[in-house]
Design an enzyme around this catalytic site. Structure first.
Site, short mmCIF file in Angstrom:
data_model
loop_
_atom_site.label_atom_id
_atom_site.label_comp_id
_atom_site.label_asym_id
_atom_site.label_seq_id
_atom_site.Cartn_x
_atom_site.Cartn_y
_atom_site.Cartn_z
N GLY A 1 -4.14 -12.21 -10.22
CA GLY A 1 -4.89 -12.16 -8.97
C GLY A 1 -4.61 -10.82 -8.29
N HIS B 1 -23.18 15.57 2.30
CA HIS B 1 -23.01 16.03 0.92
C HIS B 1 -21.90 17.07 0.86
CE1 HIS B 1 -23.99 17.17 -3.16
NE2 HIS B 1 -23.93 18.45 -2.78
N LYS C 1 0.84 -1.21 0.00
CA LYS C 1 0.00 0.00 0.00
C LYS C 1 0.87 1.26 0.00
CE LYS C 1 -2.51 -2.71 -0.54
NZ LYS C 1 -2.53 -4.17 -0.49
P1 FAD Z 1 1.50 -13.99 8.40
O1 FAD Z 1 1.18 -12.57 8.28
O2 FAD Z 1 2.01 -14.75 7.29
O3 FAD Z 1 2.38 -14.16 9.71
C1 FAD Z 1 2.89 -15.38 10.11
C2 FAD Z 1 4.14 -15.14 10.93
O4 FAD Z 1 4.52 -16.35 11.53
C3 FAD Z 1 5.36 -14.68 10.12
O5 FAD Z 1 5.98 -13.60 10.75
C4 FAD Z 1 6.26 -15.89 10.08
O6 FAD Z 1 7.65 -15.57 10.02
C5 FAD Z 1 5.93 -16.51 11.43
N1 FAD Z 1 6.24 -17.94 11.52
C6 FAD Z 1 5.95 -18.93 10.64
N2 FAD Z 1 6.33 -20.14 11.15
C7 FAD Z 1 6.87 -19.88 12.37
C8 FAD Z 1 7.43 -20.68 13.38
N3 FAD Z 1 7.47 -22.01 13.27
N4 FAD Z 1 7.91 -20.08 14.49
C9 FAD Z 1 7.85 -18.72 14.64
N5 FAD Z 1 7.32 -17.91 13.72
C10 FAD Z 1 6.84 -18.48 12.60
N6 FAD Z 1 -4.42 -8.87 3.16
C11 FAD Z 1 -5.31 -7.89 3.39
O7 FAD Z 1 -6.25 -8.09 4.15
N7 FAD Z 1 -5.18 -6.66 2.79
C12 FAD Z 1 -4.16 -6.38 1.94
O8 FAD Z 1 -4.06 -5.27 1.43
C13 FAD Z 1 -3.20 -7.40 1.69
N8 FAD Z 1 -2.16 -7.16 0.86
C14 FAD Z 1 -1.24 -8.14 0.66
C15 FAD Z 1 -0.20 -7.88 -0.23
C16 FAD Z 1 0.75 -8.86 -0.48
C17 FAD Z 1 1.88 -8.55 -1.42
C18 FAD Z 1 0.67 -10.11 0.20
C19 FAD Z 1 1.70 -11.16 -0.01
C20 FAD Z 1 -0.38 -10.38 1.07
C21 FAD Z 1 -1.34 -9.40 1.30
N9 FAD Z 1 -2.43 -9.63 2.13
C22 FAD Z 1 -3.37 -8.65 2.33
C23 FAD Z 1 -2.62 -10.93 2.82
C24 FAD Z 1 -2.12 -10.83 4.28
O9 FAD Z 1 -0.78 -10.42 4.28
C25 FAD Z 1 -2.28 -12.18 4.96
O10 FAD Z 1 -3.59 -12.63 4.83
C26 FAD Z 1 -1.93 -12.05 6.44
O11 FAD Z 1 -0.62 -11.61 6.60
C27 FAD Z 1 -2.12 -13.39 7.15
O12 FAD Z 1 -1.82 -13.21 8.50
P2 FAD Z 1 -1.30 -14.42 9.41
O13 FAD Z 1 -1.15 -13.85 10.78
O14 FAD Z 1 -2.13 -15.60 9.20
O15 FAD Z 1 0.13 -14.81 8.82
P1 NAI Z 2 -4.60 -15.00 -6.06
O1 NAI Z 2 -5.22 -16.28 -5.66
O2 NAI Z 2 -5.28 -13.73 -5.77
O3 NAI Z 2 -4.33 -15.00 -7.63
C1 NAI Z 2 -3.55 -15.97 -8.27
C2 NAI Z 2 -3.89 -15.96 -9.74
O4 NAI Z 2 -2.93 -16.74 -10.42
C3 NAI Z 2 -5.26 -16.55 -10.03
O5 NAI Z 2 -6.00 -15.69 -10.87
C4 NAI Z 2 -4.93 -17.87 -10.70
O6 NAI Z 2 -5.90 -18.28 -11.64
C5 NAI Z 2 -3.61 -17.55 -11.36
N1 NAI Z 2 -2.76 -18.70 -11.63
C6 NAI Z 2 -2.53 -19.77 -10.83
N2 NAI Z 2 -1.66 -20.62 -11.42
C7 NAI Z 2 -1.33 -20.06 -12.61
C8 NAI Z 2 -0.46 -20.45 -13.65
N3 NAI Z 2 0.25 -21.58 -13.60
N4 NAI Z 2 -0.36 -19.65 -14.75
C9 NAI Z 2 -1.06 -18.48 -14.82
N5 NAI Z 2 -1.91 -18.07 -13.84
C10 NAI Z 2 -2.02 -18.85 -12.74
O7 NAI Z 2 -3.13 -15.06 -5.42
P2 NAI Z 2 -2.03 -13.94 -5.25
O8 NAI Z 2 -2.27 -12.78 -6.14
O9 NAI Z 2 -0.75 -14.67 -5.31
O10 NAI Z 2 -2.28 -13.46 -3.78
C11 NAI Z 2 -2.25 -14.38 -2.70
C12 NAI Z 2 -3.20 -14.00 -1.61
O11 NAI Z 2 -2.77 -12.83 -0.95
C13 NAI Z 2 -4.58 -13.69 -2.16
O12 NAI Z 2 -5.39 -14.82 -2.06
C14 NAI Z 2 -5.11 -12.59 -1.29
O13 NAI Z 2 -6.02 -13.09 -0.38
C15 NAI Z 2 -3.89 -12.06 -0.57
N6 NAI Z 2 -3.72 -10.67 -0.97
C16 NAI Z 2 -4.70 -9.77 -0.63
C17 NAI Z 2 -4.61 -8.47 -1.03
C18 NAI Z 2 -5.70 -7.54 -0.69
O14 NAI Z 2 -6.52 -7.87 0.15
N7 NAI Z 2 -5.78 -6.36 -1.30
C19 NAI Z 2 -3.46 -7.97 -1.79
C20 NAI Z 2 -2.52 -9.01 -2.14
C21 NAI Z 2 -2.66 -10.30 -1.71
#
Ligand code: FAD
Ligand code: NAI
Length: 475
Positions: free
Chosen positions: A192, A454, A58
């Site tokens: 995605g 508004h 973000k």
């Molecule tokens: P994580 O955030 O993955 O945290 C798990 C933690 O556990 C990590 O710090 C890891 O190092 C630690 N861990 C793992 N195994 C062990 C162990 N054995 N011992 C100690 N520590 C360990 N979601 C949204 O809602 N809005 C968004 O805008 C959004 N944007 C995203 C953008 C990107 C690029 C990505 C990749 C994800 C995004 N997500 C977003 C998804 C969101 O980040 C995840 O859904 C969320 O972080 C999940 O939270 P969690 O606590 O389950 O796990």
């Molecule tokens: P995603 O599940 O959103 O999208 C993956 C995409 O890759 C799908 O459209 C799928 O059809 C495609 N795909 C899968 N295999 C493929 C292949 N072999 N060739 C071409 N296309 C293929 O997963 P993404 O973008 O990796 O994000 C992971 C998760 O992180 C999401 O499920 C989302 O929940 C979370 N996230 C949330 C955000 C938010 O809330 N704004 C921002 C970024 C991530």
């Protein structure tokens, strides 16, 4: 001598650190273990969300949006800006500072709530007298015993078979957030959420971006009217999105990545990129957790199996967030974390899966809650739809951003709101009103009768609700 706790949380992402804080608020002695480290080996709690997910993405979306605004849209407001320069180093550095502030904020919150934090990998050792024996492997190893354990270990990016992430040429979300110079040609596999958000960032900063998606439909899980509008707008901005492709054997060198694929017409194509982001979903983190030692049940895709209350097959072992079924969203992980802490304390924690909002932070933003039209049709549910375009909203005109619309779907008989779908400015913020209404099982008429300030974008929700009853005032 092992340190004894009521609750040990493994993982300090949004699921874990929030569960730990809530459990401590409820009077329990709590430890939270997290392995994430900064480049210089310091603790970096906050998980994927804080370090390589929600927060840094973000920050980059905001900076790149400003850059695009200055270059493309300030002129419309009569502001003539010359010699606009991109200082990518500074832009990336700012993002790193935002992440650091969040890491420090979480450490502060854990301390404030008297949660003991351990930096290292946590793993199950055995079921012992007094609960579960947990080992922390870090700079200093620790032995803990806890009555309850909450697994909140999150997820990691899924790689394409035979194409490991090197974070130089082949990038996961991690590398995609720190490309040191704007690539001329950037490929993205997977249209995605990550592909669209990070593809947008680098396109705005100057890359030529091609997104290759396996599914024939763009954003298949999104309301198709919204998905079509999104595809149109993103294409207009210059994102080349190709759906229905089949990716062949990718070859990466130290300079480029070549992607052979079959397009939707069945024709063989090859594209060469400077960098490739692979964003094809994520896999649960269970490695090193000692799951097999204690017999923790997982499904065929590796997710920890839980019931509706986030209970695993092991006594007093719970799991929340990305490591279990359900949408991979930070706020879903948090809700589960709070609910589990409350259940451990004997309360009735609850997560309403029907009112979890979804947001895609592209421009225009996309958000929704509840059912979309294709789902309602499949279910055979009778519904009414009302839409309102931002084109007819005074605030959107003043902003200079009139793309998109709000659509409300309500039950044909009872008028209960079943789903709300928004594409347009501030969709991420606007969806909160829809979530509130649905949480209270409100009707479209309720939204229509609420006084909205508004001129605001939120008036579009009121107008869409009026449109459900075919009585829009401003359209
Ligand atoms: P994580 O955030 O993955 O945290 C798990 C933690 O556990 C990590 O710090 C890891 O190092 C630690 N861990 C793992 N195994 C062990 C162990 N054995 N011992 C100690 N520590 C360990 N979601 C949204 O809602 N809005 C968004 O805008 C959004 N944007 C995203 C953008 C990107 C690029 C990505 C990749 C994800 C995004 N997500 C977003 C998804 C969101 O980040 C995840 O859904 C969320 O972080 C999940 O939270 P969690 O606590 O389950 O796990
Ligand atoms: P995603 O599940 O959103 O999208 C993956 C995409 O890759 C799908 O459209 C799928 O059809 C495609 N795909 C899968 N295999 C493929 C292949 N072999 N060739 C071409 N296309 C293929 O997963 P993404 O973008 O990796 O994000 C992971 C998760 O992180 C999401 O499920 C989302 O929940 C979370 N996230 C949330 C955000 C938010 O809330 N704004 C921002 C970024 C991530």
């Amino acid at each position: 001598m092992a340190k004894q706790f009521d609750v040990v949380v493994i993982g300090a992402g949004p699921g874990g650190y929030i569960a730990a804080i809530r459990a401590a608020q409820l009077g329990m002695s709590v430890a939270c273990i997290d392995a994430w480290s900064t480049a210089d080996g310091k603790p970096a709690p906050g998980g994927a969300c804080t370090n390589v997910g929600c927060i840094p993405s973000k920050a980059l979306l905001q900076s790149s949006e400003y850059y695009e605004q200055v270059n493309e849209h300030f002129e419309d407001h009569g502001i003539d800006v010359k010699d606009v320069k991109l200082k990518l180093n500074k832009l990336l550095g700012r993002k790193d500072s935002v992440v650091k502030e969040n890491n420090e904020g979480i450490l502060y919150l854990l301390k404030k709530n008297k949660v003991t934090f351990f930096h290292g990998m946590g793993s199950f050792v055995a079921h012992v007298d007094g609960g579960w024996s947990i080992k922390v492997a870090g700079k200093k190893d620790e032995d803990l015993v806890s009555k309850h354990v909450i697994i909140a270990t999150g997820s990691s990016p899924r790689q394409l078979p035979g194409l490991p992430f090197d974070e130089e040429q082949v990038l996961s979300n991690d590398g995609a957030l720190r490309i040191p110079s704007v690539p001329k040609k950037l490929g993205v596999i997977g249209a995605g959420v990550i592909g669209l958000e990070l593809g947008s960032v680098w396109r705005r900063l100057g890359s030529e971006v091609t997104v290759l998606e396996a599914m024939p439909d763009f954003l298949a899980a999104v309301d198709q009217q919204v998905a079509k509008e999104a595809q149109k707008q993103l294409a207009k901005q210059g994102l080349d999105i190709q759906t229905g492709v089949k990716i062949g054997e990718i070859k990466a060198t130290s300079k480029s990545v070549t992607v052979p694929y079959t397009d939707a017409k069945g024709e063989a194509q090859t594209l060469t990129f400077d960098k490739l982001i692979v964003s094809i979903g994520r896999v649960p983190n269970v490695e090193g957790l000692g799951v097999d030692t204690v017999g923790l049940k997982r499904d065929e895709r590796g997710f920890v199996v839980v019931d509706d209350e986030c209970k695993t097959n092991l006594p007093n072992v719970w799991a929340v967030g990305d490591v279990v079924r359900g949408p991979m969203l930070a706020h879903k992980a948090e809700e589960e974390g709070v609910a589990v802490a409350e259940r451990i304390a004997g309360q009735h924690g609850h997560v309403n899966f029907d009112t979890i909002p979804f947001v895609i932070y592209t421009s225009p933003e996309i958000s929704w809650v509840g059912k979309n039209e294709q789902q309602l049709k499949t279910e055979g549910r009778a519904y009414k739809a009302g839409s309102f375009p931002f084109m007819a909203n005074g605030r959107a005109r003043a902003l200079g951003d009139t793309t998109g619309f709000v659509k409300i779907l309500a039950d044909a008989k009872t008028d209960e709101v079943l789903g709300v779908h928004i594409i347009g400015p501030q969709a991420s913020e606007l969806i909160a009103e829809a979530v509130t209404i649905m949480e209270f099982r409100g009707a479209a008429e309720d939204i229509a009768r609420i006084c909205h300030a508004h001129p605001t974008l939120s008036e579009s929700l009121k107008e869409a609700a009026l449109a459900v009853d075919k009585r829009s005032l401003n359209f």
